[in-house]
Write an enzyme that holds these catalytic residues in place. Sequence first.
Site, PDB file in Angstrom:
ATOM      1  N   VAL A   1      11.052   2.944 -11.007  1.00  0.00           N
ATOM      2  CA  VAL A   1      10.532   4.280 -11.332  1.00  0.00           C
ATOM      3  C   VAL A   1      11.166   5.282 -10.369  1.00  0.00           C
ATOM      4  O   VAL A   1      11.204   5.057  -9.157  1.00  0.00           O
ATOM      5  CB  VAL A   1       8.989   4.309 -11.217  1.00  0.00           C
ATOM      6  CG1 VAL A   1       8.457   5.711 -11.462  1.00  0.00           C
ATOM      7  CG2 VAL A   1       8.374   3.321 -12.191  1.00  0.00           C
TER       8      VAL A   1
ATOM      9  N   GLY B   1       0.809  -1.217   0.000  1.00  0.00           N
ATOM     10  CA  GLY B   1       0.000   0.000   0.000  1.00  0.00           C
ATOM     11  C   GLY B   1       0.837   1.259   0.000  1.00  0.00           C
ATOM     12  O   GLY B   1       2.028   1.222  -0.326  1.00  0.00           O
TER      13      GLY B   1
ATOM     14  N   GLY C   1       5.572   4.204  -8.714  1.00  0.00           N
ATOM     15  CA  GLY C   1       6.315   2.942  -8.889  1.00  0.00           C
ATOM     16  C   GLY C   1       5.345   1.771  -8.919  1.00  0.00           C
ATOM     17  O   GLY C   1       5.353   0.941  -9.844  1.00  0.00           O
ATOM     18  N   HIS C   2       4.475   1.705  -7.899  1.00  0.00           N
ATOM     19  CA  HIS C   2       3.446   0.662  -7.882  1.00  0.00           C
ATOM     20  C   HIS C   2       2.559   0.774  -9.125  1.00  0.00           C
ATOM     21  O   HIS C   2       2.187  -0.229  -9.736  1.00  0.00           O
ATOM     22  CB  HIS C   2       2.552   0.820  -6.655  1.00  0.00           C
ATOM     23  CG  HIS C   2       3.257   0.719  -5.341  1.00  0.00           C
ATOM     24  ND1 HIS C   2       3.423   1.797  -4.507  1.00  0.00           N
ATOM     25  CD2 HIS C   2       3.836  -0.334  -4.702  1.00  0.00           C
ATOM     26  CE1 HIS C   2       4.055   1.408  -3.405  1.00  0.00           C
ATOM     27  NE2 HIS C   2       4.325   0.128  -3.501  1.00  0.00           N
TER      28      HIS C   2
ATOM     29  N   GLY D   1       8.794  -5.199  -8.714  1.00  0.00           N
ATOM     30  CA  GLY D   1       9.691  -4.122  -9.123  1.00  0.00           C
ATOM     31  C   GLY D   1      11.157  -4.480  -8.908  1.00  0.00           C
ATOM     32  O   GLY D   1      11.511  -5.152  -7.938  1.00  0.00           O
TER      33      GLY D   1
ATOM     34  N   GLN E   1      14.796  -9.134  -3.425  1.00  0.00           N
ATOM     35  CA  GLN E   1      13.483  -9.777  -3.281  1.00  0.00           C
ATOM     36  C   GLN E   1      13.060 -10.437  -4.589  1.00  0.00           C
ATOM     37  O   GLN E   1      12.604 -11.590  -4.608  1.00  0.00           O
ATOM     38  CB  GLN E   1      12.463  -8.711  -2.862  1.00  0.00           C
ATOM     39  CG  GLN E   1      11.011  -9.140  -2.965  1.00  0.00           C
ATOM     40  CD  GLN E   1      10.074  -8.066  -2.465  1.00  0.00           C
ATOM     41  OE1 GLN E   1       9.963  -7.872  -1.265  1.00  0.00           O
ATOM     42  NE2 GLN E   1       9.386  -7.372  -3.351  1.00  0.00           N
TER      43      GLN E   1
ATOM     44  N   LYS F   1      13.150  -2.372  -8.036  1.00  0.00           N
ATOM     45  CA  LYS F   1      13.534  -1.559  -6.872  1.00  0.00           C
ATOM     46  C   LYS F   1      14.006  -2.468  -5.734  1.00  0.00           C
ATOM     47  O   LYS F   1      14.963  -2.162  -5.038  1.00  0.00           O
ATOM     48  CB  LYS F   1      12.336  -0.710  -6.441  1.00  0.00           C
ATOM     49  CG  LYS F   1      12.427  -0.091  -5.069  1.00  0.00           C
ATOM     50  CD  LYS F   1      13.313   1.102  -5.107  1.00  0.00           C
ATOM     51  CE  LYS F   1      13.501   1.837  -3.808  1.00  0.00           C
ATOM     52  NZ  LYS F   1      13.123   1.223  -2.587  1.00  0.00           N
ATOM     53  N   ASP F   2      13.287  -3.589  -5.559  1.00  0.00           N
ATOM     54  CA  ASP F   2      13.654  -4.567  -4.533  1.00  0.00           C
ATOM     55  C   ASP F   2      14.278  -5.767  -5.232  1.00  0.00           C
ATOM     56  O   ASP F   2      13.681  -6.840  -5.329  1.00  0.00           O
ATOM     57  CB  ASP F   2      12.413  -4.961  -3.734  1.00  0.00           C
ATOM     58  CG  ASP F   2      11.776  -3.754  -3.073  1.00  0.00           C
ATOM     59  OD1 ASP F   2      12.288  -3.311  -2.041  1.00  0.00           O
ATOM     60  OD2 ASP F   2      10.783  -3.220  -3.619  1.00  0.00           O
TER      61      ASP F   2
HETATM   62  P1  AMP Z   1       6.042  -2.467  -1.544  1.00  0.00           P
HETATM   63  O1  AMP Z   1       4.684  -1.884  -1.420  1.00  0.00           O
HETATM   64  O2  AMP Z   1       7.143  -1.541  -1.137  1.00  0.00           O
HETATM   65  O3  AMP Z   1       6.144  -3.833  -0.926  1.00  0.00           O
HETATM   66  O4  AMP Z   1       6.286  -2.686  -3.107  1.00  0.00           O
HETATM   67  C1  AMP Z   1       5.394  -3.445  -3.868  1.00  0.00           C
HETATM   68  C2  AMP Z   1       5.993  -3.692  -5.217  1.00  0.00           C
HETATM   69  O5  AMP Z   1       6.228  -2.459  -5.876  1.00  0.00           O
HETATM   70  C3  AMP Z   1       7.347  -4.420  -5.150  1.00  0.00           C
HETATM   71  O6  AMP Z   1       7.418  -5.368  -6.204  1.00  0.00           O
HETATM   72  C4  AMP Z   1       8.322  -3.287  -5.344  1.00  0.00           C
HETATM   73  O7  AMP Z   1       9.560  -3.705  -5.895  1.00  0.00           O
HETATM   74  C5  AMP Z   1       7.566  -2.402  -6.316  1.00  0.00           C
HETATM   75  N1  AMP Z   1       8.095  -1.042  -6.253  1.00  0.00           N
HETATM   76  C6  AMP Z   1       8.187  -0.223  -5.176  1.00  0.00           C
HETATM   77  N2  AMP Z   1       8.774   0.950  -5.511  1.00  0.00           N
HETATM   78  C7  AMP Z   1       9.065   0.872  -6.830  1.00  0.00           C
HETATM   79  C8  AMP Z   1       9.695   1.749  -7.763  1.00  0.00           C
HETATM   80  N3  AMP Z   1      10.147   2.934  -7.408  1.00  0.00           N
HETATM   81  N4  AMP Z   1       9.817   1.317  -9.050  1.00  0.00           N
HETATM   82  C9  AMP Z   1       9.380   0.098  -9.423  1.00  0.00           C
HETATM   83  N5  AMP Z   1       8.777  -0.772  -8.595  1.00  0.00           N
HETATM   84  C10 AMP Z   1       8.632  -0.395  -7.312  1.00  0.00           C
END
Ligand code: AMP
Length: 283
Positions: A182, A30, A35-36, A153, A159, A155-156
Amino acid sequence: MLLHTIAEVREQIKNWKKEGLTIGLVPTMGALHNGHKSLIEKSVAKCDRTVVSVFVNPIQFCPGEDLDKYPRTIEADEALCTEAGVDIVFAPSPKEMYGEGHILSNDFLTYVIPPYFYTDKLCGKSRVGHFDGVCTVVNKLFNIVQPDFAFFGKKDMQQLIILKKMVKDLNIPLEIIPCPIVREESGLALSSRNKYLSEKGKEEALVLSRILLNIKMCYNKGIKDVKALSETAYKFLNENHALEYLEFRDKDNLEEKEIADSNTVVFIALRVENVRLIDNIEL
Ligand code: AMP
């Protein structure tokens, strides 16, 4: 459609499967940002139906981390998802996911544990048990939603690599779609945790992308020795940055590199204003 229970989601999924529709899953915690949104848009474009899960997963937080203060913005998240054409926003409670009593230790819950070689380094080193929590919840989401495609993403990146390994090792019948990072125009990678930073902190946080871009530039100019590439980072660091790691590792198996090549990812983690930030770049 915002759903809170596993039973309601399963009911929908059953109908979609009967109709032969393809399903995309975007797992999130959430506080959705662009990015999401980029992951969501990819899923909506590729799949007949898209499910976004919004769940701040308690078992992937270590003691002392930000579980309680993690931003929760379900109304705005739902609006973003509706706008983007998402079919289901699945926002379960911890009780719905883990049952009565919230007994979350591995004495009482079946965990999916990724290989130690993948988790004893980078973020796993300081966040012990984090990836066990991630793999366990993602597996549960896979079983609930039964997607054809799941979007994660870069980004991680650690993971993503671990989840790809899990899907392969456990023969989970779906395809993981990796999505590019992003960034803000400044270069800062979008993250829900950027909300913890002051304006000055956001400025200081640019050090991550600056270090990574500079390393990539040096690599492109012909410097391949990892020690030499690492040393280029120091001129960017000051007393406002607490560097946790800067490491060069293989894109597929996270092995350490001494000589950088086109299969190398540079991983960085550091704290600004005591907020832990991560970023990475593929060479
Ligand atoms: P999170 O809510 O932080 O667990 O992220 C959910 C998904 O969104 C994960 O697969 C993250 O890698 C991806 N995500 C978060 N930030 C970015 C970003 N800046 N660019 C691309 N994907 C992202």
